[in-house]
Design an enzyme around this catalytic site. Structure first.
Site, PDB file in Angstrom:
ATOM      1  N   ASN A   9      47.446  12.616  30.325  1.00  0.00           N
ATOM      2  CA  ASN A   9      46.694  13.809  29.941  1.00  0.00           C
ATOM      3  C   ASN A   9      45.519  13.907  30.908  1.00  0.00           C
ATOM      4  OD1 ASN A   9      45.137  15.781  28.768  1.00  0.00           O
ATOM      5  ND2 ASN A   9      44.635  14.607  26.916  1.00  0.00           N
ATOM      6  N   TRP A  10      45.638  14.831  31.842  1.00  0.00           N
ATOM      7  CA  TRP A  10      44.602  14.945  32.879  1.00  0.00           C
ATOM      8  C   TRP A  10      43.350  15.668  32.395  1.00  0.00           C
ATOM      9  CZ3 TRP A  10      47.212  16.333  38.244  1.00  0.00           C
ATOM     10  CH2 TRP A  10      47.860  15.181  38.732  1.00  0.00           C
ATOM     11  N   LYS A  11      43.425  16.269  31.211  1.00  0.00           N
ATOM     12  CA  LYS A  11      42.271  17.018  30.682  1.00  0.00           C
ATOM     13  C   LYS A  11      41.776  18.021  31.747  1.00  0.00           C
ATOM     14  CE  LYS A  11      41.412  13.245  27.605  1.00  0.00           C
ATOM     15  NZ  LYS A  11      40.524  12.562  26.699  1.00  0.00           N
ATOM     16  N   HIS A  94      45.267  18.320  20.251  1.00  0.00           N
ATOM     17  CA  HIS A  94      44.435  17.203  20.731  1.00  0.00           C
ATOM     18  C   HIS A  94      43.084  17.252  20.010  1.00  0.00           C
ATOM     19  CE1 HIS A  94      42.003  14.674  23.328  1.00  0.00           C
ATOM     20  NE2 HIS A  94      43.140  14.128  23.736  1.00  0.00           N
ATOM     21  N   GLU A  96      40.193  16.923  21.027  1.00  0.00           N
ATOM     22  CA  GLU A  96      39.153  17.704  21.724  1.00  0.00           C
ATOM     23  C   GLU A  96      39.310  19.188  21.419  1.00  0.00           C
ATOM     24  OE1 GLU A  96      39.856  15.997  25.597  1.00  0.00           O
ATOM     25  OE2 GLU A  96      39.013  14.119  24.868  1.00  0.00           O
ATOM     26  N   GLU A 166      46.089   9.130  18.022  1.00  0.00           N
ATOM     27  CA  GLU A 166      44.908   8.966  18.862  1.00  0.00           C
ATOM     28  C   GLU A 166      43.657   8.882  17.996  1.00  0.00           C
ATOM     29  OE1 GLU A 166      45.848  10.407  23.162  1.00  0.00           O
ATOM     30  OE2 GLU A 166      44.714  11.905  22.069  1.00  0.00           O
ATOM     31  N   GLY A 172      38.413   7.987  25.388  1.00  0.00           N
ATOM     32  CA  GLY A 172      37.418   8.071  26.448  1.00  0.00           C
ATOM     33  C   GLY A 172      36.217   7.157  26.239  1.00  0.00           C
ATOM     34  N   SER A 212      42.047   5.095  25.341  1.00  0.00           N
ATOM     35  CA  SER A 212      41.647   4.024  26.263  1.00  0.00           C
ATOM     36  C   SER A 212      42.781   3.054  26.607  1.00  0.00           C
ATOM     37  CB  SER A 212      40.431   3.278  25.716  1.00  0.00           C
ATOM     38  OG  SER A 212      39.343   4.167  25.551  1.00  0.00           O
ATOM     39  N   GLY A 233      44.685   9.174  29.003  1.00  0.00           N
ATOM     40  CA  GLY A 233      43.749  10.110  29.616  1.00  0.00           C
ATOM     41  C   GLY A 233      43.215   9.568  30.931  1.00  0.00           C
ATOM     42  N   GLY A 234      42.035   8.977  30.882  1.00  0.00           N
ATOM     43  CA  GLY A 234      41.330   8.521  32.085  1.00  0.00           C
ATOM     44  C   GLY A 234      42.195   7.732  33.066  1.00  0.00           C
TER      45      GLY A 234
HETATM   46  P1  PGA Z   1      41.691   8.231  27.172  1.00  0.00           P
HETATM   47  O1  PGA Z   1      42.197   9.624  26.581  1.00  0.00           O
HETATM   48  O2  PGA Z   1      42.896   7.452  27.606  1.00  0.00           O
HETATM   49  O3  PGA Z   1      40.796   8.604  28.327  1.00  0.00           O
HETATM   50  O4  PGA Z   1      40.951   7.531  26.078  1.00  0.00           O
HETATM   51  C1  PGA Z   1      43.354   9.721  25.804  1.00  0.00           C
HETATM   52  C2  PGA Z   1      43.562  11.140  25.353  1.00  0.00           C
HETATM   53  O5  PGA Z   1      42.575  11.825  25.045  1.00  0.00           O
HETATM   54  O6  PGA Z   1      44.703  11.623  25.276  1.00  0.00           O
END
Ligand code: PGA
Length: 250
Positions: A9-11, A94, A96, A166, A172, A212, A233-234
């Site tokens: 997930n590149w956000k 998600h 967010e 999640e 994050g 994470s 994500g990251g």
């Molecule tokens: P993260 O994000 O790996 O940076 O914690 C995961 C996500 O939000 O899908």
């Protein structure tokens, strides 16, 4: 045996130029993988990502979609548009988007149904906040999301949904749920789906962990019996770290 799915997930990171250089390096690093590899990129990168991954084992996903077929919906992108261009997956719900765009479970349910009308596989995100975990209502929160978000799907559709557990406090933050806690929550999800849709669906549905995930913890998490991969994500932004996660068992 369920196939493992490793999704990125590149956000709101990477532009089309970064996308091209990412895949130039990444595609060879994961060429022999037999896991399902998906990268959910910003809309602006979709064309570049599809072009760069043509003929590879990498699938491209979006991070959101609008459930309406078309309309006066400034800034939105429909399932039909995503389907036409060749997007195969989309993250839906998600945390967010739930938090910053006030997406409700009813709205998420509409999006999931619309995705299935257009052959897009939804990656549904569910998970509890830190407060909910501390108050002992994590299971209640997650199972309520599952009931509401998956309401009214056919058995065939329910079988194809990808669920990503999640925990909001692990996204994050560098704080990962322990492999045991992640397994416990993924099992709650599978059992809730068993109650709703029966054994065949519950045993087939893919449930991922996200929050994470890094090369150092991927193996312990992905080895758990109820965890069928990860949403990353990251650590998915860099070809070196994401390929290590994809190749966690090699
Ligand atoms: P993260 O994000 O790996 O940076 O914690 C995961 C996500 O939000 O899908």
């Amino acid at each position: 045996m369920r196939k493992k799915i490793i999704a990125g997930n590149w956000k709101m990171y990477h532009n089309p130029t970064d996308t091209m250089s990412f895949f130039e390096k990444f595609k060879d690093m994961v060429a022999g993988s037999n896991h399902e590899i998906v990268i959910c990129v910003p809309y602006i990168d979709v064309s570049a990502a599809l072009e760069a991954t043509k003929g590879t084992n990498i699938k491209i996903g979006a991070q959101n979609l609008n459930h309406e077929k078309a309309g006066a919906l400034t800034g939105d992108v429909s399932c039909k548009m995503l389907e036409d261009i060749g997007v195969e997956y989309s993250i839906i719900g998600h945390s967010e988007r739930r938090q910053y765009h006030h997406e409700t479970d009813d709205f998420i349910n509409l999006k999931i149904k619309a995705a299935f009308d257009h052959e897009i596989i939804p990656i549904l995100c569910v998970g509890e906040s830190l407060l909910e975990r501390e108050k002992g209502i994590a299971k209640y929160k997650i199972c309520t999301q599952i009931v509401m978000d998956l309401d009214g799907l056919t058995t065939e559709q329910a079988k194809q949904v990808v669920v990503a557990y999640e925990p909001v406090w692990a996204i994050g933050t560098g704080k990962t749920a322990s492999a045991q806690d992640a397994e416990e929550a993924c099992k709650w999800i599978r059992e809730e789906i068993r109650t709703l849709y029966g054994d065949e669906v519950a045993d087939a549905v893919a449930i991922l962990y996200g929050g994470s995930v890094k090369p150092e913890n991927a193996k312990a998490i992905f080895n758990m019996p109820n965890i069928d991969g990860g949403l990353v994500g990251g650590a998915s932004l860099d070809p070196d770290s994401f390929s290590k996660i994809v190749n966690w068992d090699r």
